[in-house]
Structures are given as structure tokens and as C-alpha cells.
Write an enzyme that holds these catalytic residues in place. Sequence first.
Site, short mmCIF file in Angstrom:
data_model
loop_
_atom_site.label_atom_id
_atom_site.label_comp_id
_atom_site.label_asym_id
_atom_site.label_seq_id
_atom_site.Cartn_x
_atom_site.Cartn_y
_atom_site.Cartn_z
N ASP B 102 0.87 -1.19 0.00
CA ASP B 102 0.00 0.00 0.00
C ASP B 102 0.90 1.23 0.00
OD1 ASP B 102 -2.09 1.71 -0.01
OD2 ASP B 102 -3.00 0.98 1.85
N ALA B 103 1.28 1.62 -1.21
CA ALA B 103 2.26 2.70 -1.38
C ALA B 103 1.61 3.94 -2.00
CB ALA B 103 3.40 2.21 -2.27
N LYS B 104 0.52 3.76 -2.73
CA LYS B 104 -0.19 4.86 -3.39
C LYS B 104 0.76 5.74 -4.19
CE LYS B 104 -4.08 4.88 -0.12
NZ LYS B 104 -3.63 3.96 0.92
N ARG B 105 1.69 5.13 -4.88
CA ARG B 105 2.65 5.89 -5.66
C ARG B 105 2.02 6.40 -6.95
NH1 ARG B 105 4.82 5.59 -1.22
NH2 ARG B 105 6.92 4.78 -0.85
#
Lengths: 309, 309
Positions: B102-105
Site C-alpha cells: 500500500d504505497a499509493k505511488r
Amino acid sequence: MNFADRLIEAICQKKTRLVVGLDPHLELLPPSMMNGVSRNNRVQLADVIARFCIGVIESVGDLVAAVKPQVAFFERLGGAGYDALEKVTAEARDRNLLIISDAKRGDIGSTAQAYADYHLGVAQPSSEHELQCLGADAITLNPYLGEDSLQPFLRHVEKGRGLFLLAKTSNVGSANFQDRMISDDQQAVPLYHAVAHLADMLVSRYPAGKHGYSSVGLVVGATFPEQAAALRSAFPRLLFLVPGVGAQGARPSDLRGCFDPEGLGAVINASRSVIFAYRDSGGGANWQAAARQAARDLRDEINSSVTRG
Amino acid sequence: MNFADRLIEAICQKKTRLVVGLDPHLELLPPSMMNGVSRNNRVQLADVIARFCIGVIESVGDLVAAVKPQVAFFERLGGAGYDALEKVTAEARDRNLLIISDAKRGDIGSTAQAYADYHLGVAQPSSEHELQCLGADAITLNPYLGEDSLQPFLRHVEKGRGLFLLAKTSNVGSANFQDRMISDDQQAVPLYHAVAHLADMLVSRYPAGKHGYSSVGLVVGATFPEQAAALRSAFPRLLFLVPGVGAQGARPSDLRGCFDPEGLGAVINASRSVIFAYRDSGGGANWQAAARQAARDLRDEINSSVTRG
């Protein structure tokens, strides 16, 4: 002192609107630095990218208003990469350079808090209960999650830090969503304009700096000069961080509309065209001299484009 | 095998649609784990969060379809935090658990490439020129920068990895931009619907898995059940990763619309309400038992909500 004032004073004192991006692509590093380095050894590679970025800072520090480490290239090397990132920012801080962490983070609640505290917290803690942080002066943020996702970062604005919200980015794909027309205050405007509007509303909660600019600004690509000029005139309090010059194709002459009539209000980022300038000047032995020359030339071109305005 | 098939087979074999988020908030860790730990020592704290997350994996591994480490809490501890993150994902991999980073890059060009290669690359390199990676099976991405920002990640989809694009997130602020009405294919739709539309177009370039789902999916908050149900019927090929149950207020009964008529097509994430369940059950000595009980209860509630559909 608020971030906007600190940035503008750096611009005025050093007579430069240039920001240099620290984007240590492993494939583009000067070959001389890679001698004896194993391509799969993250500790060795992290040492190389730290030395490279510190070499860039030594070469161009007096020519730039800030440096902008691109976090992705450090994360690529895991823990060793973050150790390198912190070494690089410590060096920049020691030289009184402003640091913009190009992280483009965006999340909610305690997760956003963790990102904000790491990137914008104080790097040298004063108490035994404080954690070490990256200690950047500003960060780039992705606004897609909305206003509440920005709150943990705004708490750091009160302590002198700055934010740049992605509005109209420099890439072709920015048309996919950012250019979509929406209704905002009964006007049809592109989505990126609504992002600027939100930034402007947040700004009204904090006193603007003595130069009239707020510490919440926008990322606006130089590759879209008309849109940049329209945003500049609609949002006179918002600082712009402007990527897209150099490797991405925009020219200094595209930048005029980013500035206010005093020639302030924007900093212009260049990364590859400066830090890897040695690739266009034949050989990497003098890569630092090539970076310095490229930064000086670009600084001067930007300054000329402003004074011609 | 493609990611969608791997996820659906985990769901069917283990009879669970639950994903547990590994969000090691320092303030919420069981007090017993913090004995003798200095609050400003990142190496000690990273060791604690690694042990905590591995303890969660031991407790709930057989009850979940995947684990979802929240990268921010690891980045908060700098290099030591990334070392901990890699220890945790290695443990999950050893136990044959799927891992959603869960990095939401969201970034462009070579920067996006660096993020993609780190998060989705192979964790055990086979050649001396390959770099160690996190090696997650899937990643969350922010779509604001548009289609070209997704390309480097799509190359990993071809190698069996999965993507979840933020569409309608679970927070209140998701209304700021995601709900704005835009014109898409001559229809007025909310922005999050246009994101889903882009995902669906990307999907058409890759063969769907044998269960009919693609490895490019969406993040859709359980806190907006009507919107989730509308997306489910409009985009039958897109897998949903659904946050918002538990600490954020959604209930298992809100989830029905996320699933297809076979009860597939979505995984439901819970983080704090599972991993810190000990806080509601009096004392942290049995924090692993409390997490296991909370995960089992939630798994069963989710399964019941599906079969009642």
C-alpha cells in the site's frame, strides 16, 4: 520564517530561480563512479548515489534556490537508499540549501501523518522522545484524495514547511484527468484549476509571507505554458514549482507566464539536463564541471526570460 | 499465473475475502513489545515493528487472502524501517501469502519505473546484475498523473503482478475531486468513474484471468456502498480492494454491492480493528490471540454478508 519567504529570499539573494533535481538514475551515473561497484549490491550503489548527489550539491549549490531529491531513486535501493537520502539532505542542509522532497505522497489519516512527519519533521530531534526525520523544507503532494489528506502536512506548514500540490503536471498523460472540465463555483474549469482553488482556500488560513506568497503552492509543468500563465493570473498567492524544462522538452522561453510582474512566484526545476550534462559534453571525467556549466547556463537563460517579460 | 487468478484462488481455497493491513502505528503497539525500547532509536523501533507485523502474520495468515503493508509506517523509520518492511514481506512470502504494497505511488517516466521496479520486482534476483526488490504481488497507485504514469507498472502486470488504482477512496475528502462530474464518452460521470474506465481500457490489453478478472483493479471505499455497487455493475472485470471497514466506520453489511453474483471480485481490508484488537479486549498480553479472533470474526461476517446476497 515561512517557507515561501525563505524560498523567495534565496531566489533574490542568489539571483537564481533554478532548482536542481537530484534524480540518481543508476544507468546514467558517470562511469568513473561505478568502477569496482557490483550492480546488485545495494549498499555499494547507495554509497555511489550519495556521493554523486553530494557532488552535484558541491557543483551547483551556489547557483540554485533549492535542491529536489527524487525519493523514488533512493527507495529503489531499500534501506540503504534511505540512508543515502538522509546523507544527501544533511549535506544540503549544512550548506544552507532548501530541500524539496519530491515524494508525491497522498494518503489519509495516520498514514498521511507518518509521511508528513518523516519528510517534514525536524532532522535533529531535541528530545529523547523525538524520532529522526528526513527534515525537508517542502514536499510535493498528490491531491487526488482531497482536503483531509492534506491536513497532517498543513500542521508542518505552521512550523515553516512548504507544500506543492500536483496541479497540471508536465507529462502527456496529465490530459487524462487533470484537464477534464468540471463545475467549480458555477464555472466550468479543468480539474487542475479546482486543485489550485483548493490550495488557495487552504492558503487563506495561513498568513501569506511578506512577499505575498503562501507556503502552499502548485506543481505546474513548463510543457503547458498557456495553462501555467492562466493559473499564474488566477492564483497570485500560490508559488509554482515548475518541472519540464530540459529533458522533458520545455524551453526557458516557455516560462515567462509562470512569473509575476516582479519576476517572482516560481522556481524552475531541471534534473537530468543538469546533473547528467556530462553525457552531452563528451565523457564523465569532468561531470561536476559539466553540471555546473549546465546549471549556470540554465540559471542565466531563466533570468533572461524573466527580465525580457 | 496472473495476479487476479492467484488472488481468487487464495480466496476460494482459504474461504476468506479478508485482507489484513500491516499498519504498525508506533503509538498503538502492544505495550509489552515496547519494554526497554528507546522512543527515538529507529533501529530498535524498526525491530519492534518487524516483530509485530510478523506476529500478525503468524496469527492471521490462514484467515486472510493477502496482507497489505502500509509503507508509510515503515518509511517513518527511514532506512531501518525499509529493512523491517523487507523482513516482513519475506516472512509473508515464505508463508505463501500474497502481498499488496500500500504505497499509493504515482509519478512519471524513469521515476515511476524506479517505484515499479522496487515494489513489484522479484525479491530474489537470479543474476549478479539484478537488484534486490521488495517483491510485492500488487501495489496501490494514484491515477492523478494519467495513463503514461501507469506504464512502468503495467510491464510488471505482464509478469504476474497486480495494480489497484485509487478510484473512490474511503475518506470524507474523496468528495473534493473524485466525485466531481466530468464528461466521459458523452456521459456525465464522477471522476472516479473515469478512473475505472481507464483501468478497464488498460485491462483490455491483457488477457483476463480464468475467473474473468483482470490484474488491474480499483480501490473502492466500503464507506460509500452505493458508489461501490454502481462501479461493480459497470466494470465486471475489475477487482476491488475495499478499505474502510472497522476503524473507518463501514460495516460488513455495507459490502454486498462490492461482490459479483458468485461472491467474488473484491477483497476487504481491515487494519487497526484487527491488528490492534487487543485494545478493545483488555490488555496486550494476548494481542496475537485478540488479532486472530478479530480476523476470524470479520472473515465470517464478510462471508455471511456475501452468501445472504
